[in-house]
Design a protein around this motif. Structure first.
Motif, PDB file in Angstrom:
ATOM      1  N   LYS A 104       0.866  -1.187   0.000  1.00 10.46           N
ATOM      2  CA  LYS A 104       0.000   0.000   0.000  1.00 10.46           C
ATOM      3  C   LYS A 104       0.895   1.227   0.000  1.00 10.46           C
ATOM      4  O   LYS A 104       1.862   1.273   0.761  1.00 10.46           O
ATOM      5  CB  LYS A 104      -0.961  -0.006   1.200  1.00 10.46           C
ATOM      6  N   GLU A 105       0.593   2.154  -0.860  1.00  7.95           N
ATOM      7  CA  GLU A 105       1.396   3.372  -0.896  1.00  7.95           C
ATOM      8  C   GLU A 105       0.610   4.509  -1.533  1.00  7.95           C
ATOM      9  O   GLU A 105      -0.340   4.276  -2.277  1.00  7.95           O
ATOM     10  CB  GLU A 105       2.723   3.156  -1.630  1.00  7.95           C
ATOM     11  N   TYR A 106       1.017   5.726  -1.191  1.00  9.00           N
ATOM     12  CA  TYR A 106       0.433   6.907  -1.817  1.00  9.00           C
ATOM     13  C   TYR A 106       1.261   7.251  -3.054  1.00  9.00           C
ATOM     14  O   TYR A 106       2.465   6.984  -3.090  1.00  9.00           O
ATOM     15  CB  TYR A 106       0.390   8.069  -0.821  1.00  9.00           C
ATOM     16  N   THR A 107       0.585   7.805  -4.063  1.00  7.48           N
ATOM     17  CA  THR A 107       1.256   8.074  -5.333  1.00  7.48           C
ATOM     18  C   THR A 107       0.853   9.467  -5.849  1.00  7.48           C
ATOM     19  O   THR A 107      -0.056  10.093  -5.301  1.00  7.48           O
ATOM     20  CB  THR A 107       0.841   7.051  -6.415  1.00  7.48           C
ATOM     21  N   LEU A 108       1.503   9.886  -6.911  1.00  4.85           N
ATOM     22  CA  LEU A 108       1.159  11.111  -7.639  1.00  4.85           C
ATOM     23  C   LEU A 108       1.160  12.350  -6.726  1.00  4.85           C
ATOM     24  O   LEU A 108       0.128  12.977  -6.487  1.00  4.85           O
ATOM     25  CB  LEU A 108      -0.203  10.949  -8.331  1.00  4.85           C
ATOM     26  N   PHE A 109       2.331  12.691  -6.238  1.00  3.36           N
ATOM     27  CA  PHE A 109       2.461  13.785  -5.270  1.00  3.36           C
ATOM     28  C   PHE A 109       2.559  15.160  -5.917  1.00  3.36           C
ATOM     29  O   PHE A 109       2.139  16.146  -5.333  1.00  3.36           O
ATOM     30  CB  PHE A 109       3.709  13.566  -4.400  1.00  3.36           C
ATOM     31  N   PHE A 110       3.178  15.202  -7.109  1.00  2.00           N
ATOM     32  CA  PHE A 110       3.532  16.516  -7.633  1.00  2.00           C
ATOM     33  C   PHE A 110       2.729  16.860  -8.881  1.00  2.00           C
ATOM     34  O   PHE A 110       2.850  16.204  -9.912  1.00  2.00           O
ATOM     35  CB  PHE A 110       5.035  16.564  -7.933  1.00  2.00           C
TER      36      PHE A 110
ATOM     37  N   TRP B 194      10.116   7.773  -2.883  1.00  2.00           N
ATOM     38  CA  TRP B 194      10.493   7.749  -1.461  1.00  2.00           C
ATOM     39  C   TRP B 194       9.334   8.196  -0.558  1.00  2.00           C
ATOM     40  O   TRP B 194       9.457   8.187   0.656  1.00  2.00           O
ATOM     41  CB  TRP B 194      11.684   8.678  -1.201  1.00  2.00           C
ATOM     42  N   LEU B 195       8.255   8.644  -1.172  1.00  2.00           N
ATOM     43  CA  LEU B 195       7.198   9.296  -0.390  1.00  2.00           C
ATOM     44  C   LEU B 195       5.939   8.437  -0.194  1.00  2.00           C
ATOM     45  O   LEU B 195       4.934   8.927   0.315  1.00  2.00           O
ATOM     46  CB  LEU B 195       6.795  10.614  -1.084  1.00  2.00           C
ATOM     47  N   GLY B 196       6.010   7.186  -0.603  1.00  2.00           N
ATOM     48  CA  GLY B 196       4.816   6.333  -0.592  1.00  2.00           C
ATOM     49  C   GLY B 196       4.099   6.257   0.753  1.00  2.00           C
ATOM     50  O   GLY B 196       2.896   5.980   0.818  1.00  2.00           O
ATOM     51  N   TRP B 197       4.818   6.524   1.840  1.00  5.87           N
ATOM     52  CA  TRP B 197       4.239   6.450   3.185  1.00  5.87           C
ATOM     53  C   TRP B 197       3.420   7.691   3.541  1.00  5.87           C
ATOM     54  O   TRP B 197       2.645   7.694   4.500  1.00  5.87           O
ATOM     55  CB  TRP B 197       5.383   6.304   4.225  1.00  5.87           C
ATOM     56  N   LEU B 198       3.606   8.765   2.765  1.00  6.65           N
ATOM     57  CA  LEU B 198       3.048  10.076   3.123  1.00  6.65           C
ATOM     58  C   LEU B 198       1.615  10.209   2.592  1.00  6.65           C
ATOM     59  O   LEU B 198       1.396  10.167   1.383  1.00  6.65           O
ATOM     60  CB  LEU B 198       3.951  11.164   2.508  1.00  6.65           C
ATOM     61  N   PRO B 199       0.624  10.385   3.490  1.00  5.82           N
ATOM     62  CA  PRO B 199      -0.777  10.326   3.025  1.00  5.82           C
ATOM     63  C   PRO B 199      -1.242  11.554   2.246  1.00  5.82           C
ATOM     64  O   PRO B 199      -2.381  11.962   2.344  1.00  5.82           O
ATOM     65  CB  PRO B 199      -1.582  10.174   4.323  1.00  5.82           C
ATOM     66  N   LEU B 200      -0.337  12.162   1.490  1.00  8.48           N
ATOM     67  CA  LEU B 200      -0.666  13.386   0.752  1.00  8.48           C
ATOM     68  C   LEU B 200      -0.684  13.210  -0.758  1.00  8.48           C
ATOM     69  O   LEU B 200      -0.977  14.157  -1.478  1.00  8.48           O
ATOM     70  CB  LEU B 200       0.331  14.499   1.121  1.00  8.48           C
ATOM     71  N   GLY B 201      -0.354  12.034  -1.238  1.00  9.67           N
ATOM     72  CA  GLY B 201      -0.389  11.802  -2.690  1.00  9.67           C
ATOM     73  C   GLY B 201      -1.804  11.994  -3.216  1.00  9.67           C
ATOM     74  O   GLY B 201      -2.789  11.838  -2.487  1.00  9.67           O
ATOM     75  N   ALA B 202      -1.912  12.339  -4.495  1.00  6.40           N
ATOM     76  CA  ALA B 202      -3.235  12.562  -5.081  1.00  6.40           C
ATOM     77  C   ALA B 202      -4.035  11.260  -5.146  1.00  6.40           C
ATOM     78  O   ALA B 202      -5.264  11.273  -5.126  1.00  6.40           O
ATOM     79  CB  ALA B 202      -3.090  13.156  -6.474  1.00  6.40           C
ATOM     80  N   GLN B 203      -3.315  10.135  -5.233  1.00  9.81           N
ATOM     81  CA  GLN B 203      -4.001   8.844  -5.289  1.00  9.81           C
ATOM     82  C   GLN B 203      -3.289   7.872  -4.353  1.00  9.81           C
ATOM     83  O   GLN B 203      -2.194   8.153  -3.865  1.00  9.81           O
ATOM     84  CB  GLN B 203      -3.971   8.293  -6.715  1.00  9.81           C
ATOM     85  N   TYR B 204      -3.932   6.739  -4.110  1.00  8.98           N
ATOM     86  CA  TYR B 204      -3.234   5.663  -3.405  1.00  8.98           C
ATOM     87  C   TYR B 204      -3.267   4.416  -4.262  1.00  8.98           C
ATOM     88  O   TYR B 204      -4.125   4.263  -5.141  1.00  8.98           O
ATOM     89  CB  TYR B 204      -3.801   5.416  -1.999  1.00  8.98           C
ATOM     90  N   TYR B 205      -2.274   3.569  -3.985  1.00  8.30           N
ATOM     91  CA  TYR B 205      -2.146   2.295  -4.702  1.00  8.30           C
ATOM     92  C   TYR B 205      -2.273   1.176  -3.689  1.00  8.30           C
ATOM     93  O   TYR B 205      -1.607   1.193  -2.649  1.00  8.30           O
ATOM     94  CB  TYR B 205      -0.773   2.236  -5.382  1.00  8.30           C
ATOM     95  N   LEU B 206      -3.129   0.223  -3.987  1.00  4.53           N
ATOM     96  CA  LEU B 206      -3.240  -0.982  -3.147  1.00  4.53           C
ATOM     97  C   LEU B 206      -2.951  -2.169  -4.042  1.00  4.53           C
ATOM     98  O   LEU B 206      -3.567  -2.315  -5.104  1.00  4.53           O
ATOM     99  CB  LEU B 206      -4.658  -1.149  -2.601  1.00  4.53           C
ATOM    100  N   GLU B 207      -2.024  -2.993  -3.597  1.00  2.00           N
ATOM    101  CA  GLU B 207      -1.760  -4.225  -4.360  1.00  2.00           C
ATOM    102  C   GLU B 207      -2.308  -5.392  -3.557  1.00  2.00           C
ATOM    103  O   GLU B 207      -1.897  -5.636  -2.427  1.00  2.00           O
ATOM    104  CB  GLU B 207      -0.262  -4.377  -4.593  1.00  2.00           C
ATOM    105  N   LEU B 208      -3.272  -6.066  -4.149  1.00  3.54           N
ATOM    106  CA  LEU B 208      -3.962  -7.160  -3.468  1.00  3.54           C
ATOM    107  C   LEU B 208      -3.582  -8.488  -4.088  1.00  3.54           C
ATOM    108  O   LEU B 208      -3.276  -8.550  -5.293  1.00  3.54           O
ATOM    109  CB  LEU B 208      -5.479  -6.970  -3.602  1.00  3.54           C
ATOM    110  N   THR B 209      -3.636  -9.517  -3.278  1.00  2.00           N
ATOM    111  CA  THR B 209      -3.405 -10.849  -3.818  1.00  2.00           C
ATOM    112  C   THR B 209      -4.342 -11.829  -3.118  1.00  2.00           C
ATOM    113  O   THR B 209      -4.869 -11.537  -2.041  1.00  2.00           O
ATOM    114  CB  THR B 209      -1.917 -11.276  -3.702  1.00  2.00           C
ATOM    115  N   ASN B 210      -4.524 -12.987  -3.726  1.00  3.39           N
ATOM    116  CA  ASN B 210      -5.472 -13.954  -3.169  1.00  3.39           C
ATOM    117  C   ASN B 210      -4.765 -15.049  -2.367  1.00  3.39           C
ATOM    118  O   ASN B 210      -5.343 -16.091  -2.120  1.00  3.39           O
ATOM    119  CB  ASN B 210      -6.315 -14.575  -4.307  1.00  3.39           C
ATOM    120  N   LYS B 211      -3.499 -14.809  -2.010  1.00  3.04           N
ATOM    121  CA  LYS B 211      -2.787 -15.848  -1.233  1.00  3.04           C
ATOM    122  C   LYS B 211      -2.166 -15.261   0.007  1.00  3.04           C
ATOM    123  O   LYS B 211      -1.756 -14.107  -0.021  1.00  3.04           O
ATOM    124  CB  LYS B 211      -1.694 -16.472  -2.101  1.00  3.04           C
TER     125      LYS B 211
END
Ligand SMILES: C[S@@+](CC[C@H](N)C(=O)[O-])C[C@H]1O[C@@H](n2cnc3c(N)ncnc32)[C@H](O)[C@@H]1O
Length: 224
Positions: free
Chosen positions: A188-194, A207-224
């Motif tokens: 899980k990470e935040y994306t599209l900051f600038f 380097w900023l994926g942890w910062l909840p200020l990105g315009a969008q967030y990314y979630l990578e899900l898996t079934n295992k």
């Protein structure tokens, strides 16, 4: 049957850009960014089939075909107008609004870019389970969604004509929904900051994926 997005299929890109503040208008960048992000996440993996769930008019399909030249690309969208445009935009992709056709295959990667905030909350578990059922064991489903915490995202969302009936999904809500559908969060990470005027800073985004200020967030899900 008429679908809400049939109305916006032709003008989708212009409608999106029209909602952005002056000087910040860009559209292709966002689609390309997401596919480049997925390509980095999938580096070294064998990706035979990719499904673009909610592909709309096919903005991402061309970049998927470019970045994953050895994969078969599939697109699904309930809007038949959007599907027709997507087919014209990316002849290499198999695009349909018939889920039965989609469900005949299993996918090594599923992308859902800004789709789930258009799905009513009560319907979300069903749609997530549908995706989980066609995902190869251990494969990734990459979801990009608007980050309601970002003021610029809220600005665009409130002005965007095709988001009128939509509801942004806080990240923790989507994570709970995914868990209910048997999908585990792998990244899980935040994306599209600038935005465009700060484009020179984009190289430091990873380097900023942890910062909840990105315009969008990314979630990578898996079934295992
Ligand atoms: C904002 S558009 C995003 C389109 C595309 N993913 C993109 O990034 O340009 C949302 C799309 O979700 C689709 N959609 C709505 N409900 C859906 C559902 N239940 N399953 C799959 N797609 C759906 C709409 O038809 C629309 O094309």
């Amino acid at each position: 049957m008429d679908n809400e997005f049939d109305r916006y299929a032709k003008s989708y890109d212009q409608d999106l850009v029209a909602a952005m503040p002056p000087g910040m208008e860009e559209s292709e960048y966002f689609a390309r960014y997401k596919i480049e992000h997925l390509a980095r996440r999938c580096a070294g993996k064998t990706i035979t089939r990719i499904l673009d769930f909610g592909c709309g008019a096919g903005r991402s399909l061309i970049f998927l075909a470019e970045k994953f030249p050895h994969s078969q690309i599939f697109g699904f969208d309930p809007s038949t107008e959007s599907v027709d445009l997507a087919k014209g935009r990316c002849g290499a992709a198999h695009v349909t609004s018939d889920w039965q056709q989609v469900a005949e295959e299993k996918y090594d990667l599923i992308l859902a870019a800004n789709v789930f905030h258009h799905i009513p909350r009560v319907e979300m578990p069903t749609r997530l389970s549908q995706c989980a059922n066609v995902l190869q064991p251990g494969a990734a489903m990459g979801i990009f969604e608007h980050n309601p915490l970002n003021p610029l995202t809220r600005y665009v969302f409130e002005r965007c004509i095709f988001d009128r009936d939509a509801e942004m999904i806080p990240r923790n809500v989507l994570m709970m929904q995914a868990a209910g559908a048997g999908l585990r969060v792998r990244k899980k990470e935040y994306t599209l900051f600038f935005p465009k005027p700060l484009a020179a800073l984009r190289p430091i985004e990873h380097w900023l994926g942890w910062l909840p200020l990105g315009a969008q967030y990314y979630l990578e899900l898996t079934n295992k």
